[in-house]
Design a protein around this motif. Sequence first.
Motif, PDB file in Angstrom:
ATOM      1  N   THR A   1       6.533  -3.833  -7.445  1.00 34.30           N
ATOM      2  CA  THR A   1       6.151  -2.531  -7.236  1.00 34.30           C
ATOM      3  C   THR A   1       4.913  -1.786  -7.023  1.00 34.30           C
ATOM      4  O   THR A   1       4.627  -1.183  -6.140  1.00 34.30           O
ATOM      5  CB  THR A   1       7.363  -1.706  -7.934  1.00 34.30           C
ATOM      6  OG1 THR A   1       8.427  -1.945  -7.912  1.00 34.30           O
ATOM      7  CG2 THR A   1       7.165  -0.061  -7.598  1.00 34.30           C
TER       8      THR A   1
ATOM      9  N   ARG B   1       3.035  -3.262  -4.283  1.00 30.73           N
ATOM     10  CA  ARG B   1       3.282  -2.600  -2.894  1.00 30.73           C
ATOM     11  C   ARG B   1       2.787  -1.092  -2.814  1.00 30.73           C
ATOM     12  O   ARG B   1       2.335  -0.753  -1.646  1.00 30.73           O
ATOM     13  CB  ARG B   1       4.730  -2.356  -2.589  1.00 30.73           C
ATOM     14  CG  ARG B   1       5.414  -3.468  -2.281  1.00 30.73           C
ATOM     15  CD  ARG B   1       7.125  -3.595  -2.018  1.00 30.73           C
ATOM     16  NE  ARG B   1       7.585  -2.287  -2.385  1.00 30.73           N
ATOM     17  CZ  ARG B   1       8.512  -1.980  -3.154  1.00 30.73           C
ATOM     18  NH1 ARG B   1       8.851  -2.687  -4.219  1.00 30.73           N
ATOM     19  NH2 ARG B   1       8.949  -0.626  -3.377  1.00 30.73           N
ATOM     20  N   LYS B   2       2.800  -0.184  -3.877  1.00 33.71           N
ATOM     21  CA  LYS B   2       1.960   0.874  -3.725  1.00 33.71           C
ATOM     22  C   LYS B   2       0.517   0.873  -3.587  1.00 33.71           C
ATOM     23  O   LYS B   2      -0.076   1.347  -2.882  1.00 33.71           O
ATOM     24  CB  LYS B   2       2.132   1.507  -5.294  1.00 33.71           C
ATOM     25  CG  LYS B   2       1.603   3.130  -5.280  1.00 33.71           C
ATOM     26  CD  LYS B   2       1.643   3.606  -6.515  1.00 33.71           C
ATOM     27  CE  LYS B   2       1.079   5.143  -6.599  1.00 33.71           C
ATOM     28  NZ  LYS B   2      -0.374   5.198  -5.897  1.00 33.71           N
TER      29      LYS B   2
ATOM     30  N   MET C   1      -1.042  -1.862  -2.083  1.00 33.37           N
ATOM     31  CA  MET C   1      -1.277  -2.179  -0.611  1.00 33.37           C
ATOM     32  C   MET C   1      -1.141  -1.096   0.258  1.00 33.37           C
ATOM     33  O   MET C   1      -1.634  -0.685   1.136  1.00 33.37           O
ATOM     34  CB  MET C   1      -0.187  -3.329  -0.360  1.00 33.37           C
ATOM     35  CG  MET C   1      -0.337  -4.352  -1.135  1.00 33.37           C
ATOM     36  SD  MET C   1      -2.121  -5.284  -1.129  1.00 33.37           S
ATOM     37  CE  MET C   1      -2.214  -5.607   0.557  1.00 33.37           C
ATOM     38  N   GLN C   2      -0.080  -0.237   0.012  1.00 35.21           N
ATOM     39  CA  GLN C   2       0.225   1.333   0.590  1.00 35.21           C
ATOM     40  C   GLN C   2      -1.130   2.031   0.771  1.00 35.21           C
ATOM     41  O   GLN C   2      -1.727   2.544   1.481  1.00 35.21           O
ATOM     42  CB  GLN C   2       1.330   1.936   0.083  1.00 35.21           C
ATOM     43  CG  GLN C   2       1.476   3.281   1.168  1.00 35.21           C
ATOM     44  CD  GLN C   2       1.706   2.875   2.649  1.00 35.21           C
ATOM     45  OE1 GLN C   2       2.505   2.055   2.828  1.00 35.21           O
ATOM     46  NE2 GLN C   2       1.196   3.706   3.550  1.00 35.21           N
ATOM     47  N   ASP C   3      -1.793   2.038  -0.540  1.00 37.15           N
ATOM     48  CA  ASP C   3      -2.984   2.789  -0.831  1.00 37.15           C
ATOM     49  C   ASP C   3      -4.147   1.985  -0.181  1.00 37.15           C
ATOM     50  O   ASP C   3      -4.990   2.994   0.443  1.00 37.15           O
ATOM     51  CB  ASP C   3      -3.189   2.890  -2.399  1.00 37.15           C
ATOM     52  CG  ASP C   3      -2.341   3.791  -3.268  1.00 37.15           C
ATOM     53  OD1 ASP C   3      -1.457   4.563  -2.579  1.00 37.15           O
ATOM     54  OD2 ASP C   3      -2.368   3.562  -4.542  1.00 37.15           O
TER      55      ASP C   3
ATOM     56  N   LYS D   1      -3.754   0.459   2.661  1.00 31.95           N
ATOM     57  CA  LYS D   1      -3.583   0.799   4.142  1.00 31.95           C
ATOM     58  C   LYS D   1      -4.249   2.114   4.255  1.00 31.95           C
ATOM     59  O   LYS D   1      -4.827   2.476   5.621  1.00 31.95           O
ATOM     60  CB  LYS D   1      -2.043   0.592   4.151  1.00 31.95           C
ATOM     61  CG  LYS D   1      -1.811   0.969   5.894  1.00 31.95           C
ATOM     62  CD  LYS D   1      -0.259   1.187   5.963  1.00 31.95           C
ATOM     63  CE  LYS D   1       0.293   1.302   7.466  1.00 31.95           C
ATOM     64  NZ  LYS D   1       1.682   1.385   7.526  1.00 31.95           N
ATOM     65  N   THR D   2      -3.776   3.100   3.554  1.00 36.08           N
ATOM     66  CA  THR D   2      -4.155   4.541   3.637  1.00 36.08           C
ATOM     67  C   THR D   2      -5.744   4.654   3.947  1.00 36.08           C
ATOM     68  O   THR D   2      -6.378   5.115   4.586  1.00 36.08           O
ATOM     69  CB  THR D   2      -3.630   5.450   2.891  1.00 36.08           C
ATOM     70  OG1 THR D   2      -2.131   5.081   2.714  1.00 36.08           O
ATOM     71  CG2 THR D   2      -4.114   7.078   3.180  1.00 36.08           C
TER      72      THR D   2
ATOM     73  N   GLN E   1      -7.448   3.293   6.968  1.00 38.56           N
ATOM     74  CA  GLN E   1      -7.106   3.866   8.164  1.00 38.56           C
ATOM     75  C   GLN E   1      -8.068   5.108   7.979  1.00 38.56           C
ATOM     76  O   GLN E   1      -8.853   5.360   8.995  1.00 38.56           O
ATOM     77  CB  GLN E   1      -5.606   4.790   8.038  1.00 38.56           C
ATOM     78  CG  GLN E   1      -5.460   5.392   9.248  1.00 38.56           C
ATOM     79  CD  GLN E   1      -5.606   4.616  10.537  1.00 38.56           C
ATOM     80  OE1 GLN E   1      -5.297   3.627  10.740  1.00 38.56           O
ATOM     81  NE2 GLN E   1      -6.330   5.277  11.667  1.00 38.56           N
TER      82      GLN E   1
END
Length: 59
Positions: free
Chosen positions: A31, A34-35, A37-39, A41-42, A45
């Motif tokens: 978990t 995943r968090k 990796m989302q950070d 990605k953000t 960007q």
Amino acid sequence: MARFDEIKNLVTSLESDFEKFYEKGNQAAGTRVRKGMQDLKTLAQEIRSEVQGQKNAKE
């Protein structure tokens, strides 16, 4: 270069959670991965937008 350092620090901070998830099967570590990796990605960007803005400003 500060933005690049942010990415390196984020990836480095996730290293132990990757090991815990993939080698030990720790679901909570998955978990956190995943968090993280989302950070990532953000952040990527945001950097892409920043680079594009600077590039367009020079044209």
